[in-house]
Design an enzyme around this catalytic site. Structure first.
Site, PDB file in Angstrom:
ATOM      1  N   GLY A 132       2.133   8.840   7.860  1.00 45.76           N
ATOM      2  CA  GLY A 132       3.149   9.815   6.341  1.00 45.76           C
ATOM      3  C   GLY A 132       2.894  10.203   5.182  1.00 45.76           C
TER       4      GLY A 132
ATOM      5  CD  GLU B  93       0.841  10.041  12.025  1.00 47.71           C
ATOM      6  OE1 GLU B  93      -1.126   9.946  12.204  1.00 47.71           O
ATOM      7  OE2 GLU B  93       1.201  10.118  11.202  1.00 47.71           O
TER       8      GLU B  93
ATOM      9  CD  GLU C  19       4.415  13.308   8.815  1.00 40.98           C
ATOM     10  OE1 GLU C  19       4.424  11.917   8.267  1.00 40.98           O
ATOM     11  OE2 GLU C  19       4.549  13.539   9.595  1.00 40.98           O
TER      12      GLU C  19
ATOM     13  NE  ARG D 259      -2.097   1.671  12.499  1.00 38.53           N
ATOM     14  CZ  ARG D 259      -3.183   0.928  12.162  1.00 38.53           C
ATOM     15  NH1 ARG D 259      -3.306   0.314  13.047  1.00 38.53           N
ATOM     16  NH2 ARG D 259      -4.105   0.913  11.162  1.00 38.53           N
TER      17      ARG D 259
ATOM     18  CG  LEU E 276       6.492   4.545  10.381  1.00 36.32           C
ATOM     19  CD1 LEU E 276       8.344   5.484   9.407  1.00 36.32           C
ATOM     20  CD2 LEU E 276       6.314   4.643  11.390  1.00 36.32           C
TER      21      LEU E 276
ATOM     22  NE  ARG F 128      -4.075  -2.028   0.479  1.00 33.47           N
ATOM     23  CZ  ARG F 128      -2.890  -3.663  -0.251  1.00 33.47           C
ATOM     24  NH1 ARG F 128      -2.484  -4.342  -1.303  1.00 33.47           N
ATOM     25  NH2 ARG F 128      -3.824  -4.730  -0.761  1.00 33.47           N
TER      26      ARG F 128
HETATM   27  C1  1HE Z   1       1.995  -2.394   5.595  1.00 30.62           C
HETATM   28  C2  1HE Z   1       0.939  -0.731   5.914  1.00 30.62           C
HETATM   29  C3  1HE Z   1       2.326  -0.102   6.739  1.00 30.62           C
HETATM   30  C4  1HE Z   1      -0.397  -1.516   4.304  1.00 30.62           C
HETATM   31  N1  1HE Z   1       3.399  -0.592   6.988  1.00 30.62           N
HETATM   32  N2  1HE Z   1       2.925  -2.078   5.393  1.00 30.62           N
HETATM   33  N3  1HE Z   1      -0.094   3.446   8.814  1.00 30.62           N
HETATM   34  C5  1HE Z   1      -1.351   3.549   9.156  1.00 30.62           C
HETATM   35  O1  1HE Z   1      -1.892   3.008   9.942  1.00 30.62           O
HETATM   36  C6  1HE Z   1      -2.162   2.751   7.745  1.00 30.62           C
HETATM   37  C7  1HE Z   1      -2.329   0.782   8.372  1.00 30.62           C
HETATM   38  N4  1HE Z   1      -2.042   0.251   7.369  1.00 30.62           N
HETATM   39  C8  1HE Z   1      -3.624   0.329   6.850  1.00 30.62           C
HETATM   40  O2  1HE Z   1      -4.930   1.020   7.013  1.00 30.62           O
HETATM   41  C9  1HE Z   1      -4.546  -0.748   5.317  1.00 30.62           C
HETATM   42  O3  1HE Z   1      -3.035  -1.570   4.833  1.00 30.62           O
HETATM   43  C10 1HE Z   1      -4.939   0.055   4.524  1.00 30.62           C
HETATM   44  C11 1HE Z   1      -6.151   0.793   4.840  1.00 30.62           C
HETATM   45  C12 1HE Z   1      -4.117   1.039   3.710  1.00 30.62           C
HETATM   46  C13 1HE Z   1      -4.931  -0.791   2.956  1.00 30.62           C
HETATM   47  O4  1HE Z   1      -6.020  -1.767   3.428  1.00 30.62           O
HETATM   48  P1  1HE Z   1      -6.258  -2.621   2.375  1.00 30.62           P
HETATM   49  O5  1HE Z   1      -7.040  -4.077   3.701  1.00 30.62           O
HETATM   50  O6  1HE Z   1      -5.901  -2.573   1.475  1.00 30.62           O
HETATM   51  O7  1HE Z   1      -4.475  -3.955   3.050  1.00 30.62           O
HETATM   52  P2  1HE Z   1      -3.739  -4.702   3.938  1.00 30.62           P
HETATM   53  O8  1HE Z   1      -4.084  -5.905   4.066  1.00 30.62           O
HETATM   54  O9  1HE Z   1      -4.392  -4.159   5.464  1.00 30.62           O
HETATM   55  O10 1HE Z   1      -2.260  -4.378   3.695  1.00 30.62           O
HETATM   56  C14 1HE Z   1      -1.787  -4.658   2.747  1.00 30.62           C
HETATM   57  C15 1HE Z   1      -0.332  -5.062   2.729  1.00 30.62           C
HETATM   58  O11 1HE Z   1       0.388  -3.959   2.762  1.00 30.62           O
HETATM   59  C16 1HE Z   1       0.037  -6.197   4.195  1.00 30.62           C
HETATM   60  O12 1HE Z   1       0.994  -6.767   3.765  1.00 30.62           O
HETATM   61  P3  1HE Z   1       1.260  -8.075   3.798  1.00 30.62           P
HETATM   62  O13 1HE Z   1       2.905  -8.348   3.101  1.00 30.62           O
HETATM   63  O14 1HE Z   1       0.618  -9.002   5.231  1.00 30.62           O
HETATM   64  O15 1HE Z   1      -0.058  -8.813   2.339  1.00 30.62           O
HETATM   65  C17 1HE Z   1      -0.033  -4.774   4.863  1.00 30.62           C
HETATM   66  O16 1HE Z   1       1.205  -5.764   5.684  1.00 30.62           O
HETATM   67  C18 1HE Z   1       0.992  -4.141   4.384  1.00 30.62           C
HETATM   68  N5  1HE Z   1       0.643  -2.306   4.635  1.00 30.62           N
HETATM   69  N6  1HE Z   1      -0.418  -0.630   5.050  1.00 30.62           N
HETATM   70  C19 1HE Z   1       3.983  -1.691   6.712  1.00 30.62           C
HETATM   71  N7  1HE Z   1       1.662   1.334   6.592  1.00 30.62           N
HETATM   72  C20 1HE Z   1       7.650   9.309  10.310  1.00 30.62           C
HETATM   73  S1  1HE Z   1       6.213   9.435  11.056  1.00 30.62           S
HETATM   74  C21 1HE Z   1       4.419   8.957  10.613  1.00 30.62           C
HETATM   75  C22 1HE Z   1       3.468   7.664  11.285  1.00 30.62           C
HETATM   76  C23 1HE Z   1       2.362   7.170  10.909  1.00 30.62           C
HETATM   77  O17 1HE Z   1       2.577   7.541   9.131  1.00 30.62           O
HETATM   78  S2  1HE Z   1       1.345   6.866  11.487  1.00 30.62           S
HETATM   79  C24 1HE Z   1       0.534   6.096  10.151  1.00 30.62           C
HETATM   80  C25 1HE Z   1       0.645   4.630   9.840  1.00 30.62           C
END
Ligand code: 1HE
Length: 265
Positions: free
Chosen positions: A118, A141, A121, A144, A71, A32
């Site tokens: 991020g 954030e 961002e 999490r 992130l 993603r």
């Molecule tokens: C990821 C990430 C990720 C997906 N890091 N691997 N960001 C978040 O809290 C958002 C986290 N992601 C989600 O809520 C969902 O993945 C989505 C809504 C974006 C997409 O959902 P979906 O159902 O299409 O996909 P999925 O099944 O959740 O994920 C598919 C794959 O992408 C899966 O990997 P796989 O190896 O198991 O297939 C997930 O692990 C991977 N994946 N999002 C790592 N974020 C400088 S500080 C900044 C602080 C932040 O950014 S906090 C916010 C973080």
């Protein structure tokens, strides 16, 4: 000068067309487009090179159905970083996003799906944000157990204001559609964000590069200054930009009535 075609990129892709419009693609759809450390380094490399490669505008788009999930949480978990290590990583995010915001080359973000954490961002370092009906914005954030580290306290707060940003972070509030436009997270809401982003990039690319340089760097710099210093800097920048040869030709066209008029229809 670094040639764009010589860059080694894995998580990003870039193509520059004959008009100097670069399409930069987030290319990690299976995750993603989550930003791992390697992707951040590629953003630094690419956005350091683009302004000096005669690129006139950039469309920032993503593979897959989500723009960017923020992130890389899995990498962050596995790396088990120290405070110092994460601080240094955040400094690389800032390096990348500052390169974008202050580069002087217009960047139009074509958004879809998740633009979260991020990912927001990253989008907020672009100069124009275009959303489609699938696009949604959030700062998860708080949920999490994290905090923003890629400039949201500066750029997202700037877009939506402090109170809305705090609400987004405390409660996980999601913005989308017309409401996202109304609060300032994006400037356009369209059927096809990529087509619209390209149209806007082409429009911007018709301006003289020196004007775009000022628009896409001076305004950001001036926001960081006192009003007195900003007014001084504005006069200096205008002195340079408004006397450029490109401006003379355009002023001539206005004076001899061949230039387009500014009318709403
Ligand atoms: C990821 C990430 C990720 C997906 N890091 N691997 N960001 C978040 O809290 C958002 C986290 N992601 C989600 O809520 C969902 O993945 C989505 C809504 C974006 C997409 O959902 P979906 O159902 O299409 O996909 P999925 O099944 O959740 O994920 C598919 C794959 O992408 C899966 O990997 P796989 O190896 O198991 O297939 C997930 O692990 C991977 N994946 N999002 C790592 N974020 C400088 S500080 C900044 C602080 C932040 O950014 S906090 C916010 C973080």
């Amino acid at each position: 000068m670094t040639r764009i075609e010589d860059l080694t990129l894995h998580n990003l892709a870039v193509a520059v067309d004959a008009d100097g419009i670069a399409t930069v693609t987030l290319n990690r759809a299976a995750k993603r487009n989550a930003l791992d450390a390697a992707t951040v380094e590629e953003l630094v490399t690419l956005f350091s090179a683009l302004p000096r490669a005669a690129v006139r505008a950039v469309v920032l788009r993503a593979e897959g159905t989500h723009f960017c999930a923020g992130l890389d949480l899995v990498e962050h978990l596995k790396e088990d970083r120290t405070a110092a290590e994460f601080m240094h990583l955040c400094l690389r995010w800032h390096e990348a996003f500052n390169k974008m915001e202050y580069s002087g080359v217009p960047i139009v973000a074509a958004l879809k799906g998740a633009v979260v954490g991020g990912g927001l961002e990253l989008a907020s370092a672009a100069h124009i944000r275009v959303a489609d009906q699938s696009t949604y914005f959030a700062l998860p954030e708080g949920q999490r157990g994290l905090f923003t580290g890629g400039g949201a306290t500066i750029r997202v707060a700037d877009l939506v204001g402090k109170a809305r940003m705090i609400d987004m972070m405390l409660t996980g509030r999601i913005y989308r559609g017309e409401e996202a436009v109304a609060v300032g997270l994006c400037q356009y809401l369209v059927e096809d964000s990529e087509a619209k982003a390209m149209e806007l990039a082409r429009a911007a690319a018709r301006n003289p590069p020196l004007s775009n340089f000022a628009i896409c760097s001076a305004i950001s710099h001036m926001q960081n200054m006192s009003a007195l210093d900003a007014a001084y800097a504005e006069a200096v920048v205008a002195g340079i930009v408004n006397t450029q040869a490109d401006a003379r030709g355009r002023l001539n066209a206005f004076a001899n009535k061949t230039a387009a008029r500014v009318r709403p229809d």
